[in-house]
Write an enzyme that holds these catalytic residues in place. Structure first.
Site, short mmCIF file in Angstrom:
data_model
loop_
_atom_site.label_atom_id
_atom_site.label_comp_id
_atom_site.label_asym_id
_atom_site.label_seq_id
_atom_site.Cartn_x
_atom_site.Cartn_y
_atom_site.Cartn_z
N HIS A 257 63.18 109.16 73.89
CA HIS A 257 62.84 108.08 73.36
C HIS A 257 63.77 107.73 72.02
O HIS A 257 63.43 106.50 71.60
CB HIS A 257 61.34 108.09 73.08
CG HIS A 257 60.49 107.81 74.23
ND1 HIS A 257 59.89 106.56 74.41
CD2 HIS A 257 60.09 108.64 75.22
CE1 HIS A 257 59.25 106.50 75.56
NE2 HIS A 257 59.36 107.86 76.01
N ASP A 707 54.95 76.50 76.02
CA ASP A 707 55.53 75.61 74.85
C ASP A 707 54.69 74.39 74.37
O ASP A 707 55.08 73.39 74.73
CB ASP A 707 57.03 75.39 75.26
CG ASP A 707 57.66 74.57 74.22
OD1 ASP A 707 57.38 74.68 73.24
OD2 ASP A 707 58.69 73.79 74.67
N ASP A 711 58.89 72.20 71.42
CA ASP A 711 60.25 72.15 70.56
C ASP A 711 61.18 72.80 71.40
O ASP A 711 62.25 73.26 70.68
CB ASP A 711 59.75 72.69 69.40
CG ASP A 711 59.40 74.28 69.52
OD1 ASP A 711 59.44 74.90 68.37
OD2 ASP A 711 59.16 74.64 70.66
#
Lengths: 755, 152
Positions: A257, A707, A711
């Site tokens: 990781h 959205d 914008d």
């Protein structure tokens, strides 16, 4: 009297026997004793049954979590391979390629001076109101202890200090060899910790029980410090600080990781960007570099090898010792190549990239050896990669199948995957050693798992590294004159587990990893006798109070919830599978057929029959399950998603981690927002990956839902949450901690004599 | 019906077949049998093992286990203990008819009578069954909570 005699024999009790042989007047007493005996036997029998059933539930609960975890890792690697495939095969100017090319772009700025400038912390001002710790360098022990205390009190370190700390850490790490060699001289006991995965409570608990690192108390941390838990960055800061203050007493090994590609999916990237809104991107970039400079392994007294994942049949410490470890920014990528021909030309340029891509294509073709063998889920990336594979071994399918049979149910999990990572011949080597051989060495070291059978097979469940057997351990230890391998990488119920004749020790230090009460953590101490002394713990005080039954119950409920979500996400495939058993379209299947169908779709290797009563709560009539009714039980609905096509929703849900990962890749400036146009491109990518038709109209519907302020940009988090794609309580895929144990609980524990 | 039983048995067996070679460690047999909803006594278990074990290898093969286990299931040989009988059993031990048992009381019976518990088993039982605050075993309440539906 005969009956009594019989009981006496059974009970083997002298008194009873004596009474038996003696006398009749004692009969009344005897009767009472016999009844008591029978009562006791009944209760014992009942209780033992109960314990066995609880144990079985615990095991399969565990298996559920583990299968899902590993199949997530596998999905990640598949995604990564798919993106690599795109890189290799799409024309340089294509939109899709541009969207993702930056993650494959060489992360190098050639000279160190440039890196130092990039670490530039000097311009960052620390505001007056900042109440966190202040650091001055060189770091002192007091400051490091102060950091631990500050984090315990939920403070955050300012980005200026983080950057400065990272710079110093980088300088330190560069001086270290690939394999640290340490000794237990002067009767020092060395403490070794396994995976921490961002769980600060566990690290604090270890320090509380064992003391912090210092001259008399050396520590080795065996990788996987980040991802999943919520305090990964704090753990890194603490570990790096101790490394700087006690360079001869603190050793860090790299884990799988410690890799930015993996971090994209498992939560570390998100954590840093959330906590450090302004400088998070830079911190992440620097960490990419730092991770690649982490040493790969530690050897204690020349006898005990400590590394994160494991070994394979070709693991060779001398190769590992001399390779350039920093070339492997991500173990999932083939090694970087430096083109020294064009002076001063950074590898970032498009032209070099094309050369690189052409080489990679060649590499990829050669390295594909095993096509996907099992046909149920023919997804695009597998089929196309298969098309490219011109070096398919004749009996690859049989080989895969026989390997599958060898792996036990509790080990194997999934069946499908192609093996993309083999040691193969590269067309251009830098060093005298074959770089792909070196790459395999690193990959195996970070990703492998032990198995009970002899031999060495590719780790298809995770998608990287190998499964290695006791014979491999034996040969390896003999070859290198070692006596024990300590590794981590796998979560274990008791925090640790020996295998391979006690020659391999798995050590896992993140307690309650899957859920509250799921497992203990452990650390090990090694003195000069090199006999491992193990200490176990569990971070939350609440888990100690839970009875065995309660904690199994809790974890089981969690596991089942996660499993139900997975089942829901595969609804279409499941319906198809059921229909195969239900030719007359009655809507009913038998329990046996249900189990077979579910496994054929899910590939999790779980005991479905045993789980059935927990997963299917609707009535079973004549042993038949109404599967449509079952699906309505499982149904997960988003808030205002009625206008979205059901099957698209299901796709979204099933591939939500992949979707989010792609979003984060596309979000090149790590702002958490992507443009509508890029959003569309993401869907194109995903539809190619899944070989699914997703119409432009459907995509617009999705965009509009999110959205809301029109914008032209989309908030990734908002998107994921709007479709209930993030379950705040499910930590498995999202890296968010769900358990209640907090640092303040730890202070309460101070008076607790049970620690 | 029979094949259904066979499938059930195989599924339970496979869960403990770690090396995928159709054998399980003999020490897991009890757990497997219990998980199939049966309530054998320790003696029953010993007898069963003696019947199916592969010549003291410590392993039991599916080929022997399957028919023996199928027989047990079809004959309902080790049926679950009904809740009311269990309650009576507890009441027998609760000589003073208090409605509860003290830990030492229960421990004495479990570790000295019948198919004796080990100290470890006893500790675990007390942790699982005893009421946390009062440290007493309210057996009536426990029975309703813990009786698991044996239907698989």
């Amino acid at each position: 009297m005969v009956l009594l005699f019989f009981f006496a024999l059974l009970h083997n009790c002298d008194l009873l026997y004596y009474i038996c042989c003696v006398s009749f007047p004692l009969f009344a007493l005897l009767h009472a004793a016999v009844t008591t005996l029978r009562a006791a036997v009944l209760i014992q029998r009942w209780y033992r049954q109960y314990v066995a059933r609880t144990e079985t539930r615990r095991r399969y609960t565990w298996h559920i979590f583990q299968s899902i975890e590993y199949s997530g890792e596998q999905a990640q690697i598949k995604l990564y391979n798919f993106l690599g495939y795109l890189m290799d095969n799409f024309t340089p100017s294509s939109n899709e390629r541009n969207l993702i090319s930056h993650i494959f772009r060489e992360n190098e700025v050639c000279r160190d001076a440039e890196w130092e400038r990039y670490f530039c912390y000097k311009n960052i001002e620390v505001p007056e109101i900042y109440s966190g710790p202040h650091l001055t360098f060189p770091l002192t022990v007091e400051q490091t202890v102060g950091l631990v205390e500050a984090f315990r009190n939920k403070k955050q370190l300012h980005s200026r200090y983080v950057l400065q700390l990272l710079l110093e850490t980088w300088k330190q790490l560069r001086m270290l060899p690939n394999i640290n060699r340490i000794s237990t001289c002067q009767s020092k006991e060395i403490t070794i910790c396994g995976d921490l995965h961002g769980q600060l409570e566990d690290l604090l608990l270890i320090f509380y029980k064992n003391g912090m690192p210092c001259l008399e108390k050396p520590y080795v941390f065996n990788g996987d410090f980040v991802d999943r838990g919520k305090d990964s960055i704090e753990i890194l800061i603490i570990l790096f600080s101790f490394l700087l203050v006690y360079p001869s007493d603190v050793y860090l090994n790299r884990g799988n990781h410690e890799d930015h590609i993996v971090n994209l999916r498992y939560g570390f990237t998100k954590e840093v960007l959330t906590k450090y809104k302004m400088h998070g991107k830079r911190i992440l970039k620097l960490l990419q570099k730092i991770f690649s400079w982490l040493p790969l392994a530690t050897v204690i007294d020349q006898k005990v090898l400590v590394l994160h994942g494991g070994i394979s049949d070709v693991t060779d410490l001398s190769i590992l010792a001399r390779l350039d470890r920093h070339n492997y920014v991500s173990a999932l990528r083939p090694p970087k190549k430096r083109h020294k021909s064009s002076a001063g030309m950074s590898i970032d340029s498009e032209m070099d990239e094309d050369i690189l891509a052409a080489n990679k294509l060649c590499q990829r073709r050669i390295s594909l050896a095993y096509p996907k063998a099992f046909g149920e889920r023919e997804s695009f990336q597998n089929r196309s990669l298969q098309d490219f594979s011109d070096r398919i071994k004749g009996n690859a399918v049989d080989e895969l199948e026989s390997r599958m049979r060898k792996q036990s149910i509790y080990n194997s999990g999934t069946i499908s995957s192609e093996k993309n990572i083999t040691a193969s011949v590269s067309s251009d080597s830098i060093n005298s050693d074959n770089p792909n051989d070196e790459w395999k060495q690193v990959l195996d070291l970070l990703w492998s798992d032990p198995m009970p059978q002899d031999g060495c097979t590719p780790n298809e469940v995770r998608g990287g590294g190998c499964y290695w057997g006791p014979d491999i351990t034996e040969d390896f230890l003999n070859k290198h004159n070692l006596q024990l391998i300590i590794r981590s990488h796998e979560c274990k119920q008791d925090g640790y587990e020996f295998c391979h004749n006690r020659k391999v020790l798995t050590l896992f230090s993140a307690s309650n990893y899957y859920d509250v009460g799921s497992n203990r953590g452990a650390y090990v101490k090694l003195g000069p006798d090199l006999v491992p002394y193990l200490i176990q713990y569990q971070a939350s005080s609440m888990t100690r109070e839970l009875t065995v039954r309660q904690s199994v119950g809790r974890t089981e409920r969690s596991a089942l919830k996660v499993l139900r979500e997975q089942l829901f996400a595969h609804k279409s495939d499941l319906v198809c599978a059921f229909k195969k058993f239900d030719s007359e379209n009655t809507g009913l299947v038998s329990v046996t057929d249900w189990a077979t169908a579910v496994e054929s779709v899910m590939f999790l290797g779980l005991p479905w029959r045993m789980l059935r009563c927990q997963l299917v709560t609707s009535k079973i009539i004549d042993g038949m399950i109404d599967y449509n009714e079952w699906f309505s039980e499982l149904n997960i609905k988003g808030s205002n998603t009625d206008h979205i096509d059901q099957s698209l929703l299901e796709t979204l849900y099933r591939h939500r981690s992949t979707l989010e990962t792609i979003f984060r890749i596309v979000d090149t400036d790590n702002s958490g927002f992507i443009t509508i146009e890029d959003f569309r491109q993401t869907w194109k990518l995903l539809s190619v990956y899944l070989k699914m038709e997703i119409t432009d109209e459907a995509i617009s519907d999705l965009a509009v839902t999110i959205d809301s302020n029109q914008d032209g940009s989309i908030d990734i988090d908002e998107f994921m949450e709007a479709f209930r794609l993030t379950d705040k309580k499910s930590r498995l895929e999202r890296g968010r901690s769900m358990f209640m144990g907090t640092a303040s609980d730890l202070t309460k524990l101070e008076g607790d004599p049970n620690i | 019906m029979v094949s259904d039983v066979h499938k059930k048995i195989k599924a339970a067996f496979e869960a403990f077949d770690y090396e995928t070679n159709n054998t399980v460690d003999v020490r897991e047999i009890g757990t497997i049998i219990y998980s199939l909803g049966c309530f054998p006594s320790q003696t029953d278990l010993h007898d069963f093992i003696a019947e199916v074990e592969e010549d003291h290898t410590g392993y039991i093969h599916l080929d022997k286990f399957l028919p023996a286990m199928a027989k047990i299931l079809l004959e309902h040989k080790y049926p679950p203990i009904p809740e009311d009988i269990l309650l009576q059993a507890f009441e027998v031990l609760d000589k003073e008819k208090k409605g509860y048992l003290e830990p030492e009381e229960l421990a004495n019976y479990m570790t000295q009578e019948g198919e004796l518990f080990t100290q470890e088993e006893m500790d675990e039982m007390l942790t699982a069954l005893a009421d946390h605050e009062k440290d007493l075993i309210y057996y009536k309440d426990i029975l309703s909570q813990l009786t698991i539906d044996p239907e698989l």
